[in-house]
Design an enzyme around this catalytic site. Structure first.
Site, PDB file in Angstrom:
ATOM      1  N   ARG A  46       0.832  -1.200   0.000  1.00 40.07           N
ATOM      2  CA  ARG A  46       0.000   0.000   0.000  1.00 40.07           C
ATOM      3  C   ARG A  46       0.870   1.256   0.000  1.00 40.07           C
ATOM      4  NH1 ARG A  46      -1.854   2.263   4.537  1.00 40.07           N
ATOM      5  NH2 ARG A  46      -1.964   0.277   5.644  1.00 40.07           N
ATOM      6  N   TYR A  98     -16.110  15.298 -17.392  1.00 40.58           N
ATOM      7  CA  TYR A  98     -16.479  13.887 -17.394  1.00 40.58           C
ATOM      8  C   TYR A  98     -17.544  13.664 -16.315  1.00 40.58           C
ATOM      9  CZ  TYR A  98     -16.110   8.959 -16.099  1.00 40.58           C
ATOM     10  OH  TYR A  98     -16.403   7.665 -15.774  1.00 40.58           O
ATOM     11  N   ASP A 170      -6.660  17.851 -15.960  1.00 44.45           N
ATOM     12  CA  ASP A 170      -6.895  16.477 -16.404  1.00 44.45           C
ATOM     13  C   ASP A 170      -6.362  16.355 -17.836  1.00 44.45           C
ATOM     14  OD1 ASP A 170      -7.983  14.092 -17.466  1.00 44.45           O
ATOM     15  OD2 ASP A 170      -9.611  14.143 -16.019  1.00 44.45           O
ATOM     16  N   LYS A 195      -7.118   4.783 -19.981  1.00 38.63           N
ATOM     17  CA  LYS A 195      -7.353   5.216 -21.352  1.00 38.63           C
ATOM     18  C   LYS A 195      -6.086   5.107 -22.205  1.00 38.63           C
ATOM     19  CE  LYS A 195     -11.540   6.224 -19.858  1.00 38.63           C
ATOM     20  NZ  LYS A 195     -11.440   6.165 -18.389  1.00 38.63           N
TER      21      LYS A 195
END
Length: 379
Positions: A46, A98, A170, A195
């Protein structure tokens, strides 16, 4: 070093002595200590994992940042980013976001005390008009999803710095291959690594890349505390995808331009939104601040019936909700990516029953055009 070389070689750190060309997948949740008070540099996945570290160092280099953090999804990255802020803080964001970001802001972040103003960030004066004493950041998508508006990042950065605000960009659609927001003055870059960075529609990932060590330290604390980190195997898949980022982006862009031009001439298409077309209102801004236009196209058909027919009849192109992969995908924003946005607000932005979004992949552009051509035909 050339960008395409960085994509392939990324971090030059070696993790074993076998001579493996591909970075190993360290599928381990925890790591043994050599002794009390001693560490190999890895304690618990983690916090950090060697495979993820390789990916993060690569992403930081590609964006020109001091650090990058890889998350389990793009939305996990944005959710962690929101933890930089406190109840009562105000954020100005692009009004054509988005749908997942919009949902997070107004259903989670606002519940936690944050406040948002959505504005057309292509107009810098509109951003400034919404700044108030409690404003802490400007959050922009460029190009926006799905209407492909472009923001002048350098101008937004000058404004942000004059008011001591964070500028968050972004960069999912253009990637650091075509656009480097940190070099233009941004403080934080976001990616949905699912993406273009991954590029194969086979895993989820998200990134935050930062320009200075202070932000890195604050976000690393949030990162390890919340724990939305990217798993080792998924990290390896994104590493593999990045190796071909440059060649994929160039091919996809070339195809997108041919398809956008073809769509412009089709009698059943009323508008084409592609930032590489000289007719796009933000074309000059895109040319000035980036090195390419990407492969995302939105277009408006002449009727809802035409849009539904295209979605039903495409065969090579797949009707699916994602983008940036080697397969060409077509999306119906009003039902998919932006379904949670109120109808009146959505339609005011142009996201109506006639709008389709196309993510151009690596198939032959001629084959894609033929598929669209037959899909437009009435039976």
């Amino acid at each position: 070093m050339d960008f395409s070389t960085l994509c392939i070689h990324g971090s030059d750190r070696k993790y074993d002595n076998t001579g493996a060309i591909s970075v190993p997948i360290f599928q381990s949740a925890t790591f043994a200590h050599p002794g009390v008070g001693l560490s190999t540099g890895y304690d618990y996945s983690r916090l950090q994992n060697p495979t993820r570290e390789h990916l993060e160092m690569t992403a930081a280099k590609l964006e020109g940042g001091v650090d990058a953090m890889a998350f389990s999804s793009g939305m996990a990255a944005i959710a962690a980013l929101m933890e930089l802020f406190s109840p009562g803080d105000h954020i100005i964001a692009s009004d054509d976001l988005y749908g997942g970001s919009h949902r997070l802001f107004y259903n989670i972040s606002e519940k936690n005390g944050l406040r948002f103003s959505l504005v057309n960030t292509s107009d810098i004066s509109r951003i400034e008009a919404h700044i108030r004493p409690e404003t802490k950041a400007i959050f922009i998508e460029t190009p926006t999803n799905p209407m492909m508006h472009v923001t002048d990042i350098a101008a937004a950065a000058r404004l942000a710095k004059s008011y001591n605000l964070l500028l968050i960009v972004d960069n999912t659609f253009l990637t650091p291959y075509y656009l480097k927001p940190l070099a233009l003055g941004a403080d934080i870059v976001i990616h949905s690594g699912t993406k273009f960075l991954g590029g194969h529609n086979d895993t989820l990932a998200g990134f935050l890349v930062v320009a200075d060590s202070g932000l890195s330290e604050r976000l690393r604390f949030i990162y390890k505390t919340i724990g939305g980190c990217l798993a080792p195997f998924d990290s390896w898949l994104i590493i593999r995808g990045i190796k071909t980022l440059a060649v994929r982006m160039d091919r996809q862009q070339d195809s997108a331009m041919k398809i956008a031009q073809w769509l412009q001439g089709h009698k059943k298409v009323k508008a084409v939104h592609y930032i590489g077309l000289p007719s796009h209102p933000d074309y000059e801004v895109s040319k000035r601040q980036g090195t390419g236009f990407g492969s995302m196209i939105s277009f408006e058909t002449d009727s809802e019936e035409t849009a539904v027919r295209v979605l039903s009849k495409v065969s090579l192109i797949q009707y699916a909700e994602s983008l940036g992969g080697v397969e060409t995908l077509i999306t119906y924003p009003m039902l998919q990516t932006h379904a949670d946005i109120p109808k009146e607000e959505r339609e005011a932005k142009g996201i109506n029953e006639r709008l389709l979004r196309l993510s151009v992949g690596l198939e032959s552009p001629e084959d894609l055009i033929r598929d669209l051509e037959q899909a437009f035909e009435e039976e």
